[in-house]
Design a protein around this motif. Structure first.
Motif, PDB file in Angstrom:
ATOM      1  N   CYS A  37       0.072  -3.641   2.798  1.00 52.50           N
ATOM      2  CA  CYS A  37      -0.687  -3.234   3.986  1.00 52.50           C
ATOM      3  C   CYS A  37      -1.848  -4.416   3.931  1.00 52.50           C
ATOM      4  O   CYS A  37      -1.696  -5.365   2.984  1.00 52.50           O
ATOM      5  CB  CYS A  37      -1.467  -2.156   3.662  1.00 52.50           C
ATOM      6  SG  CYS A  37      -3.021  -2.082   4.544  1.00 52.50           S
ATOM      7  N   HIS A  61      -2.104   1.233  -2.043  1.00 50.12           N
ATOM      8  CA  HIS A  61      -2.746   2.616  -1.727  1.00 50.12           C
ATOM      9  C   HIS A  61      -2.088   3.485  -0.635  1.00 50.12           C
ATOM     10  O   HIS A  61      -2.349   4.277  -0.070  1.00 50.12           O
ATOM     11  CB  HIS A  61      -4.307   2.196  -0.912  1.00 50.12           C
ATOM     12  CG  HIS A  61      -4.180   1.230   0.059  1.00 50.12           C
ATOM     13  ND1 HIS A  61      -4.122  -0.047   0.252  1.00 50.12           N
ATOM     14  CD2 HIS A  61      -4.206   1.710   1.515  1.00 50.12           C
ATOM     15  CE1 HIS A  61      -4.034  -0.444   1.300  1.00 50.12           C
ATOM     16  NE2 HIS A  61      -4.264   0.420   2.189  1.00 50.12           N
ATOM     17  N   GLU A  62      -0.787   2.720  -0.224  1.00 54.50           N
ATOM     18  CA  GLU A  62      -0.097   3.396   0.707  1.00 54.50           C
ATOM     19  C   GLU A  62       1.173   3.991   0.316  1.00 54.50           C
ATOM     20  O   GLU A  62       2.088   3.102  -0.479  1.00 54.50           O
ATOM     21  CB  GLU A  62       0.369   2.798   2.060  1.00 54.50           C
ATOM     22  CG  GLU A  62      -0.884   2.367   2.582  1.00 54.50           C
ATOM     23  CD  GLU A  62      -0.476   1.410   3.818  1.00 54.50           C
ATOM     24  OE1 GLU A  62       0.667   1.213   4.062  1.00 54.50           O
ATOM     25  OE2 GLU A  62      -1.072   0.830   4.491  1.00 54.50           O
ATOM     26  N   GLU A 145      -1.325   6.685   5.939  1.00 50.76           N
ATOM     27  CA  GLU A 145      -3.123   6.063   6.037  1.00 50.76           C
ATOM     28  C   GLU A 145      -3.050   5.172   6.969  1.00 50.76           C
ATOM     29  O   GLU A 145      -4.180   5.449   7.716  1.00 50.76           O
ATOM     30  CB  GLU A 145      -2.924   5.791   4.505  1.00 50.76           C
ATOM     31  CG  GLU A 145      -4.545   5.326   4.113  1.00 50.76           C
ATOM     32  CD  GLU A 145      -4.609   3.790   4.563  1.00 50.76           C
ATOM     33  OE1 GLU A 145      -6.095   3.617   4.911  1.00 50.76           O
ATOM     34  OE2 GLU A 145      -3.867   2.993   4.661  1.00 50.76           O
ATOM     35  N   PRO A 146      -2.561   4.054   7.308  1.00 58.07           N
ATOM     36  CA  PRO A 146      -2.827   3.042   8.159  1.00 58.07           C
ATOM     37  C   PRO A 146      -2.864   3.590   9.597  1.00 58.07           C
ATOM     38  O   PRO A 146      -3.857   3.448  10.377  1.00 58.07           O
ATOM     39  CB  PRO A 146      -1.913   1.950   8.048  1.00 58.07           C
ATOM     40  CG  PRO A 146      -0.653   2.486   7.125  1.00 58.07           C
ATOM     41  CD  PRO A 146      -1.368   3.665   6.405  1.00 58.07           C
TER      42      PRO A 146
END
Ligand SMILES: [Zn+2]
Ligand SMILES: [Zn+2]
Length: 341
Positions: A37, A61-62, A145-146
């Motif tokens: 990301c 984090h993804e 998430e994004p």
């Protein structure tokens, strides 16, 4: 297990660490896909992040994967469930959570460490932001998430069908904005710096795209393209101070300007009070996501209305992670799906 640890500026190391074990309320997943990301790139280049993490730390984090262990007291989940976990969860009881302004929660529980074979999910995230994946690829689910951040950003931008939206930025987040705005019936003009990414913006339905290297004056061009008014809505998705100022300059009277990309600490911009006042601008910042948009994001991905796979440039093993970050820095790839096994 093999895991990536961030030690500081552009200092990412793959190390053998002990496999995580779930405490009460937690689950551990085997990571099947962890997507990179723009935020990861920023954190890698700066060697840290104001809110999310402090090195040395597990990184990424993804992710989406499969539950391999559940802690005491976890009844809703079982080994074998295919899941995606958001990288944060609100506390649920502070001043902001009680007002349902979850992205402002000062006690957000963050989770990092998706660039690893296994990932532990903290109890708060298990409680609020762990979702079962319908029948879609792990790498698509990892983008929940994004996309949740983008859906949150759009919901706060006052966009109406038919609006002329100027989107500044052609990263993964910018392209997600394009896809959803087009789906909602907006005409989107995209400004970016990379022709390949702009081609994807076109494939996603952008009305027009421009390489800013070839544009002398973006606000004047926007006015020319909007009968002299400026854009109804402007969304900034780069996190660059000068682009924040350009975004405001592209707005028509009455417009909403969403300054979405986070800038480095202690950045200030200047705003013309005359434009703000007499043109009745709405200028807003939007940060992160909320449990509602996490759910909306996964169902939009699962609906297959948008070809999110176009944002994944490559699939690579965990051992290539450092090279992947170099490729991202050089803007050779948009998102990469890291497959730890
Ligand atoms: Zn992200
Ligand atoms: Zn809270």
């Amino acid at each position: 297990m093999l895991a990536a640890l961030l030690y500081g500026q552009e200092d990412l190391r793959l190390e053998q660490v002990s496999d995580p074990l779930p405490d009460a309320g937690e689950v551990v997943i085997k990571v099947h896909a962890a997507t990179t990301c723009g935020t990861d790139l920023k954190v890698w280049r700066n060697g840290g992040h104001a809110k999310m993490l402090k090195p040395p730390t597990l990184f990424g984090h993804e992710a989406a994967g499969e539950i391999v262990a559940v802690g005491a007291g976890v009844t809703k989940w079982k080994v074998g469930d295919a899941v995606v976990a958001n990288n944060s969860a609100p506390c649920g009881h502070c001043f902001f959570c009680l007002r349902r302004e979850y992205s402002l929660c000062p006690n957000l529980t963050w989770n990092n460490g998706t660039f690893a074979q296994y990932l532990k999910i903290p109890a708060k995230i298990v409680q609020h932001n762990l979702l079962l994946i319908p029948d879609i690829a792990y790498e698509l689910a990892a983008m929940t998430e994004p996309l949740a951040c983008v859906l949150h950003g759009i919901a706060r931008s006052n966009v109406k069908p038919g609006d002329r939206v100027v989107l500044l930025g052609d990263g993964a987040i910018g392209l997600m904005f394009v896809a959803k705005l087009v789906l909602d019936g907006s005409q989107v003009l995209v400004f970016g710096g990379n022709d390949k990414r702009l081609e994807i913006a076109t494939k996603l339905g952008a009305a027009q795209t421009f390489n800013y290297h070839q544009v002398q004056d973006i606000p004047s061009l926007v006015k020319e393209l909007t009968d002299g008014y400026g854009a109804d809505i402007v969304i900034e998705a780069t996190g660059d101070k000068s682009v924040w100022e350009t975004a405001i300059a592209c707005a028509r009277p009455g417009a909403t300007v969403n300054l979405f990309g986070g800038c480095p600490k202690n950045t200030n911009i200047s705003v013309s009070t005359e434009q703000l006042h007499y043109s009745e601008l709405t200028i807003k910042g939007v940060f992160h996501n909320t449990p509602y948009f996490v759910r909306e994001a996964l169902s939009l991905i699962a609906s297959r209305k948008i070809m999110f796979e176009w944002l994944i440039s490559e699939r690579r093993p965990l051992k290539d992670l450092e090279q992947v970050f170099v490729d991202m820095r050089e803007r050779k790839v948009i998102k990469v799906a890291i497959q730890p096994d």
